[in-house]
Design a protein around this motif. Structure first.
Motif, PDB file in Angstrom:
ATOM      1  N   ALA A  87     -20.422 -17.076  54.416  1.00 46.81           N
ATOM      2  CA  ALA A  87     -20.264 -16.722  53.005  1.00 46.81           C
ATOM      3  C   ALA A  87     -21.188 -15.556  52.641  1.00 46.81           C
ATOM      4  O   ALA A  87     -20.786 -14.640  51.907  1.00 46.81           O
ATOM      5  N   LEU A  88     -22.412 -15.568  53.153  1.00 50.32           N
ATOM      6  CA  LEU A  88     -23.339 -14.457  52.907  1.00 50.32           C
ATOM      7  C   LEU A  88     -22.804 -13.169  53.533  1.00 50.32           C
ATOM      8  O   LEU A  88     -22.894 -12.087  52.933  1.00 50.32           O
ATOM      9  N   ARG A  89     -22.241 -13.274  54.736  1.00 48.31           N
ATOM     10  CA  ARG A  89     -21.677 -12.091  55.411  1.00 48.31           C
ATOM     11  C   ARG A  89     -20.556 -11.476  54.581  1.00 48.31           C
ATOM     12  O   ARG A  89     -20.527 -10.265  54.361  1.00 48.31           O
ATOM     13  N   ARG A  90     -19.651 -12.322  54.091  1.00 56.20           N
ATOM     14  CA  ARG A  90     -18.524 -11.802  53.312  1.00 56.20           C
ATOM     15  C   ARG A  90     -18.999 -11.161  52.005  1.00 56.20           C
ATOM     16  O   ARG A  90     -18.430 -10.162  51.549  1.00 56.20           O
ATOM     17  N   LEU A  91     -20.050 -11.721  51.411  1.00 59.22           N
ATOM     18  CA  LEU A  91     -20.585 -11.141  50.176  1.00 59.22           C
ATOM     19  C   LEU A  91     -21.174  -9.759  50.431  1.00 59.22           C
ATOM     20  O   LEU A  91     -20.917  -8.811  49.675  1.00 59.22           O
ATOM     21  N   VAL A  92     -21.955  -9.613  51.497  1.00 58.35           N
ATOM     22  CA  VAL A  92     -22.565  -8.319  51.815  1.00 58.35           C
ATOM     23  C   VAL A  92     -21.502  -7.277  52.161  1.00 58.35           C
ATOM     24  O   VAL A  92     -21.579  -6.117  51.732  1.00 58.35           O
ATOM     25  N   LEU A  93     -20.494  -7.676  52.928  1.00 64.47           N
ATOM     26  CA  LEU A  93     -19.449  -6.720  53.318  1.00 64.47           C
ATOM     27  C   LEU A  93     -18.676  -6.201  52.110  1.00 64.47           C
ATOM     28  O   LEU A  93     -18.158  -5.075  52.125  1.00 64.47           O
ATOM     29  N   LEU A  94     -18.614  -6.992  51.049  1.00 61.14           N
ATOM     30  CA  LEU A  94     -17.911  -6.546  49.846  1.00 61.14           C
ATOM     31  C   LEU A  94     -18.681  -5.460  49.083  1.00 61.14           C
ATOM     32  O   LEU A  94     -18.115  -4.837  48.181  1.00 61.14           O
ATOM     33  N   LEU A  95     -19.936  -5.208  49.440  1.00 61.57           N
ATOM     34  CA  LEU A  95     -20.690  -4.133  48.782  1.00 61.57           C
ATOM     35  C   LEU A  95     -20.020  -2.782  49.005  1.00 61.57           C
ATOM     36  O   LEU A  95     -20.186  -1.857  48.210  1.00 61.57           O
ATOM     37  N   ASP A  96     -19.259  -2.675  50.086  1.00 61.43           N
ATOM     38  CA  ASP A  96     -18.537  -1.433  50.378  1.00 61.43           C
ATOM     39  C   ASP A  96     -17.188  -1.367  49.671  1.00 61.43           C
ATOM     40  O   ASP A  96     -16.474  -0.368  49.788  1.00 61.43           O
ATOM     41  N   ARG A  97     -16.828  -2.423  48.942  1.00 55.42           N
ATOM     42  CA  ARG A  97     -15.546  -2.459  48.233  1.00 55.42           C
ATOM     43  C   ARG A  97     -15.804  -2.922  46.800  1.00 55.42           C
ATOM     44  O   ARG A  97     -15.557  -4.086  46.452  1.00 55.42           O
ATOM     45  N   PRO A  98     -16.344  -2.037  45.970  1.00 53.46           N
ATOM     46  CA  PRO A  98     -16.798  -2.408  44.619  1.00 53.46           C
ATOM     47  C   PRO A  98     -15.747  -3.110  43.765  1.00 53.46           C
ATOM     48  O   PRO A  98     -16.076  -4.047  43.033  1.00 53.46           O
ATOM     49  N   GLU A  99     -14.509  -2.670  43.842  1.00 46.68           N
ATOM     50  CA  GLU A  99     -13.474  -3.287  43.008  1.00 46.68           C
ATOM     51  C   GLU A  99     -13.233  -4.734  43.432  1.00 46.68           C
ATOM     52  O   GLU A  99     -13.092  -5.640  42.591  1.00 46.68           O
ATOM     53  N   SER A 100     -13.188  -4.977  44.728  1.00 46.76           N
ATOM     54  CA  SER A 100     -13.018  -6.344  45.225  1.00 46.76           C
ATOM     55  C   SER A 100     -14.265  -7.178  44.949  1.00 46.76           C
ATOM     56  O   SER A 100     -14.176  -8.373  44.647  1.00 46.76           O
ATOM     57  N   LEU A 101     -15.427  -6.541  45.051  1.00 48.46           N
ATOM     58  CA  LEU A 101     -16.678  -7.246  44.778  1.00 48.46           C
ATOM     59  C   LEU A 101     -16.698  -7.789  43.352  1.00 48.46           C
ATOM     60  O   LEU A 101     -17.083  -8.940  43.121  1.00 48.46           O
ATOM     61  N   ALA A 102     -16.282  -6.958  42.415  1.00 45.65           N
ATOM     62  CA  ALA A 102     -16.279  -7.382  41.008  1.00 45.65           C
ATOM     63  C   ALA A 102     -15.396  -8.607  40.800  1.00 45.65           C
ATOM     64  O   ALA A 102     -15.700  -9.482  39.976  1.00 45.65           O
ATOM     65  N   LEU A 103     -14.313  -8.703  41.558  1.00 44.17           N
ATOM     66  CA  LEU A 103     -13.376  -9.814  41.394  1.00 44.17           C
ATOM     67  C   LEU A 103     -13.798 -11.070  42.146  1.00 44.17           C
ATOM     68  O   LEU A 103     -13.527 -12.196  41.697  1.00 44.17           O
ATOM     69  N   LEU A 104     -14.470 -10.894  43.271  1.00 39.17           N
ATOM     70  CA  LEU A 104     -14.690 -12.025  44.175  1.00 39.17           C
ATOM     71  C   LEU A 104     -16.127 -12.522  44.237  1.00 39.17           C
ATOM     72  O   LEU A 104     -16.379 -13.616  44.764  1.00 39.17           O
ATOM     73  N   LYS A 105     -17.090 -11.762  43.715  1.00 37.06           N
ATOM     74  CA  LYS A 105     -18.492 -12.130  43.939  1.00 37.06           C
ATOM     75  C   LYS A 105     -18.857 -13.469  43.313  1.00 37.06           C
ATOM     76  O   LYS A 105     -19.624 -14.250  43.916  1.00 37.06           O
ATOM     77  N   ASP A 106     -18.339 -13.785  42.132  1.00 34.14           N
ATOM     78  CA  ASP A 106     -18.689 -15.049  41.488  1.00 34.14           C
ATOM     79  C   ASP A 106     -18.255 -16.243  42.334  1.00 34.14           C
ATOM     80  O   ASP A 106     -18.985 -17.236  42.461  1.00 34.14           O
ATOM     81  N   GLY A 107     -17.080 -16.133  42.926  1.00 35.59           N
ATOM     82  CA  GLY A 107     -16.604 -17.214  43.787  1.00 35.59           C
ATOM     83  C   GLY A 107     -17.444 -17.361  45.035  1.00 35.59           C
ATOM     84  O   GLY A 107     -17.731 -18.485  45.478  1.00 35.59           O
ATOM     85  N   LEU A 108     -17.862 -16.234  45.608  1.00 33.04           N
ATOM     86  CA  LEU A 108     -18.697 -16.293  46.806  1.00 33.04           C
ATOM     87  C   LEU A 108     -20.094 -16.828  46.486  1.00 33.04           C
ATOM     88  O   LEU A 108     -20.678 -17.564  47.288  1.00 33.04           O
ATOM     89  N   VAL A 109     -20.622 -16.460  45.321  1.00 34.75           N
ATOM     90  CA  VAL A 109     -21.925 -16.990  44.911  1.00 34.75           C
ATOM     91  C   VAL A 109     -21.845 -18.514  44.793  1.00 34.75           C
ATOM     92  O   VAL A 109     -22.744 -19.244  45.235  1.00 34.75           O
TER      93      VAL A 109
END
Length: 296
Positions: free
Chosen positions: A134-156
């Motif tokens: 889960a931590l890996r997927r969260l960090v990798l999303l730093l390179d995809r800001p639009e996806s990060l905004a949508l998915l970070k709360d769920g990963l947290v």
């Protein structure tokens, strides 16, 4: 753990200066750390977090011996506690790489309240692989800001879910309980952090924790290993060392800024904590700056 995570942390930290706090990311509480040489011993007060070492090695003492965390190791801290740390293995060719994630007490509370059948009973499973993924997927999303905004709360939420089910799940659950001693003491610690170096009346801290003065002293020391006064003193001296190393201010000025009226008392307590007087740290910082300037 995967090379993709290590490469992502390396890429996002290549520009950083050698700083223990690391690179702040768009994800609240997520920090990425890179260091290209072993560090000196650092004193700090750690708040609840999970740290994943990706490369190199870090030594940590939380009051009961020294533990070493190498690549692939995960450290979970479930309280505001004093720590002595040192990055022991790092080089330009193989830098120390790690990520740290501050635990969110509100998320823990929400998970326990809304899914008690999952999170309220002891489990103590080995969830380290799920947590790291889960931590890996969260960090990798730093390179995809639009996806990060949508998915970070769920990963947290997922990260906290695996922590609650893990071997330290009981201690993590206590952090989320508004009436637990850990959560009450955390409220007092937040006041100490916010007001340092100003003195705080013990009555104010006890009131914030919802405890009697004697009960507050007892539980504060049980959870942090320090009295409130000792805890605040550590916060002051940690800030003092930061100022001495980075600001170039006079020792007397630093002593005053962190709440000391006597420079001699400040020097004694600084030496007791760090093993050498503030003048020596100031001189070493000045020499290092001169060396960097000459090289530039």
């Amino acid at each position: 753990m995967g090379p993709d995570l290590k490469q992502a942390v390396q890429r996002h930290t290549e520009w950083q200066r050698e700083a223990a706090l690391g690179v702040v990311t768009p994800v609240r509480g997520l920090h990425l750390v890179r260091r290209t040489s072993p560090s000196e011993i650092e004193h700090t007060v750690v708040q609840p977090l999970v740290c994943l070492v990706l490369q190199g090695c870090k030594q940590v003492s939380l009051g009961s011996g020294i533990s070493s965390y190498a690549a692939g190791n995960t450290m979970v801290v479930t309280g505001n506690v004093p720590a002595v740390t040192r990055i022991s293995m790092a080089s330009t060719e193989t830098p120390y790489l790690a990520l740290a994630f501050d635990l969110d007490l509100a998320v823990i509370t929400d998970l326990v309240v809304n899914a008690p059948e999952v999170h309220s009973r002891p489990s103590r499973q080995d969830t380290r692989d799920e947590l790291r993924d889960a931590l890996r997927r969260l960090v990798l999303l730093l390179d995809r800001p639009e996806s990060l905004a949508l998915l970070k709360d769920g990963l947290v939420r997922e990260i906290h879910h695996w922590l609650l089910l893990g071997r330290q799940g009981l201690a993590v659950r206590h952090l989320g309980s508004p009436d637990s001693h850990a959560r009450r003491v955390a409220r007092a610690v937040a006041i100490l952090r916010a007001t340092s170096p100003k003195p705080v009346q013990i009555e104010r801290l006890a009131e914030a924790a919802g405890m009697s003065r004697s009960g507050f002293h007892k539980h504060f020391r049980a959870i942090t290993s320090l009295t409130p006064l000792q805890f605040q003193k550590q916060l002051r001296l940690i800030e003092a060392r930061r100022l001495i190393v980075s600001s170039g201010k006079m020792i007397s000025q630093v002593a005053f800024e962190v709440g000391y009226e006597s420079t001699s008392q400040f020097s004694r307590e600084y030496t007791r904590m760090y093993g050498q007087p503030p003048t020596k740290d100031k001189r070493a910082a000045s020499e290092q700056l001169e060396t960097v300037s000459a090289a530039g």
